[in-house]
Design an enzyme around this catalytic site. Structure first.
Site, PDB file in Angstrom:
ATOM      1  N   CYS A  89      27.766  40.932  38.808  1.00 57.54           N
ATOM      2  CA  CYS A  89      27.816  41.487  37.451  1.00 57.54           C
ATOM      3  C   CYS A  89      27.306  42.929  37.415  1.00 57.54           C
ATOM      4  O   CYS A  89      26.135  43.190  37.703  1.00 57.54           O
ATOM      5  CB  CYS A  89      26.968  40.583  36.548  1.00 57.54           C
ATOM      6  SG  CYS A  89      26.508  41.277  34.972  1.00 57.54           S
ATOM      7  N   CYS A 140      24.455  43.599  34.975  1.00 60.73           N
ATOM      8  CA  CYS A 140      23.212  43.003  35.493  1.00 60.73           C
ATOM      9  C   CYS A 140      22.520  43.967  36.454  1.00 60.73           C
ATOM     10  O   CYS A 140      21.295  44.073  36.462  1.00 60.73           O
ATOM     11  CB  CYS A 140      23.507  41.690  36.219  1.00 60.73           C
ATOM     12  SG  CYS A 140      24.235  40.432  35.159  1.00 60.73           S
TER      13      CYS A 140
END
Length: 100
Positions: free
Chosen positions: A24, A27
């Site tokens: 991600c 993230c």
């Protein structure tokens, strides 16, 4: 892991949980933001990261549908929750609102 996680979020201190995934992009953006937040707040908050791919049961238990999802706990109670990237300034403000 569930027992250890539950013992962490049931403490008297504030615990900020970052549900994330390795793949991600947002993230990865959150990692330095969380480090900066911890540097500012020091011992006022504990920050833990939970990989949703490794701990799918926890992600499911907290209905994590997107990553990153940040959840602030104190004594087992969810105080705040948000998905997506959150600035360090906003995180510091949110934690300070709940710090007694």
């Amino acid at each position: 892991m569930n027992a250890k996680f539950n013992s962490l979020i049931n403490q008297k201190e504030l615990v900020l949980v970052d549900f994330y995934a390795e793949w991600c992009g947002p993230c990865k953006t959150m990692s330095p933001i969380l480090q900066e937040t911890k540097a500012v707040l020091k011992d006022n908050v504990r920050i833990i990261k939970i990989n949703v791919d490794q701990y799918q049961d926890l992600a499911s238990e907290f209905s994590v549908r997107g990553v990153p999802t940040l959840i602030l706990f104190k004594e087992g109670k969810m105080l705040w929750r948000q998905s997506g990237v959150v600035s360090s300034k906003d995180l510091v403000s949110i934690v300070n609102q709940h710090f007694n």
